[in-house]
Design an enzyme around this catalytic site. Structure first.
Site, mmCIF file in Angstrom:
data_model
loop_
_atom_site.group_PDB
_atom_site.id
_atom_site.type_symbol
_atom_site.label_atom_id
_atom_site.label_comp_id
_atom_site.label_asym_id
_atom_site.label_seq_id
_atom_site.Cartn_x
_atom_site.Cartn_y
_atom_site.Cartn_z
ATOM 1 N N ARG A 58 31.449 36.412 72.448
ATOM 2 C CA ARG A 58 31.493 35.119 73.129
ATOM 3 C C ARG A 58 32.926 34.632 73.261
ATOM 4 O O ARG A 58 33.823 35.056 72.537
ATOM 5 C CB ARG A 58 30.675 34.076 72.352
ATOM 6 C CG ARG A 58 31.267 33.755 70.996
ATOM 7 C CD ARG A 58 30.768 32.466 70.396
ATOM 8 N NE ARG A 58 31.244 32.316 69.022
ATOM 9 C CZ ARG A 58 32.444 31.913 68.678
ATOM 10 N NH1 ARG A 58 33.337 31.623 69.605
ATOM 11 N NH2 ARG A 58 32.792 31.790 67.405
ATOM 12 N N CYS A 109 37.554 26.250 65.774
ATOM 13 C CA CYS A 109 37.990 26.348 67.175
ATOM 14 C C CYS A 109 39.494 26.191 67.332
ATOM 15 O O CYS A 109 39.994 25.786 68.388
ATOM 16 C CB CYS A 109 37.247 25.333 68.047
ATOM 17 S SG CYS A 109 35.470 25.627 68.077
#
Length: 220
Positions: free
Chosen positions: A83, A185
């Protein structure tokens, strides 16, 4: 260039809800198989689009943009995944929504799909009177808390042959200390929150209902 044409999906979306945490390799294999069947147009139920709501045991996953320096403490298993995005945490108390949708029959627009995923989360949070917001240059959904901002939901996407894989992760009541093993992130200047951390006590079943209602509003 003409704008992508949105058409009605050929089949009704199937929903699957797992009551027990699903090991990540098992989930990934099932997701890959379902996406391939959708892309191949296989006959029967396995060709239907699917949204799978589940939890994982505590793990870290690394997207294609992950920086190894952002893995601070590998206290849980680490999985490299196809991903997009960087490091994220999954674990009990976090609702993961994997979407296997056929963009050929919807809108073949990757950026548009990502914005739809963001809006799915925003609409879901609104049902609990939480204002989720996008932030330029930062992936995920954020909530303003006075002078600070915290991330309440993440998303990561992979698209193969115009079929989507992976999806979203909404923090309902996870152990927020588990996020400290990574730089979530790649963002160091902001924190992580959850519905429970915001003082909102809801069951996972309540969240599932909100996710399903919001999904139908955004995706049809």
């Amino acid at each position: 260039m003409d704008a992508p044409v949105k058409t009605a999906p050929k089949t009704q979306v199937e929903w699957k809800i797992s009551d027990q945490p699903v090991p990540y390799p098992e989930a990934l294999a099932a997701m890959e198989a379902r996406a391939a069947a959708i892309a191949d147009g296989t006959a029967g139920e396995q060709a239907r689009e699917l949204v799978w709501l589940l939890e994982h045991p505590p793990i870290y996953t690394a997207g294609t943009s992950a920086n190894d320096a952002d893995l601070l403490d590998a206290r849980f298993p680490v999985y490299r995944t196809g991903r997009g995005g960087q490091f994220t945490y999954h674990g009990p108390g976090q609702r993961v929504g994997y979407a296997m949708l056929d963009l050929k029959t919807r809108t073949p627009d990757v950026r548009g799909y990502v914005r739809d995923l963001e809006q799915w989360l925003i609409e879901t949070l609104a049902q609990f009177n939480v204002k989720g917001e996008r932030r330029e240059g930062r992936v995920g959904i954020w909530v303003q808390r006075g002078m600070r901002e915290d991330k309440i939901a993440a998303l990561g996407v992979r698209i193969k042959r115009w079929v989507t894989l992976h999806g979203v992760a909404l923090n309902v009541e996870p152990d927020l200390s588990h996020f400290s093993g990574i730089v979530p992130c790649g963002v160091t200047a902001h924190g992580v929150t959850s519905l429970a951390d915001l003082g909102i006590q809801v069951s996972m079943a309540d969240v599932d209902v909100a996710l399903m209602q919001s999904f139908k509003k955004i995706f049809g």
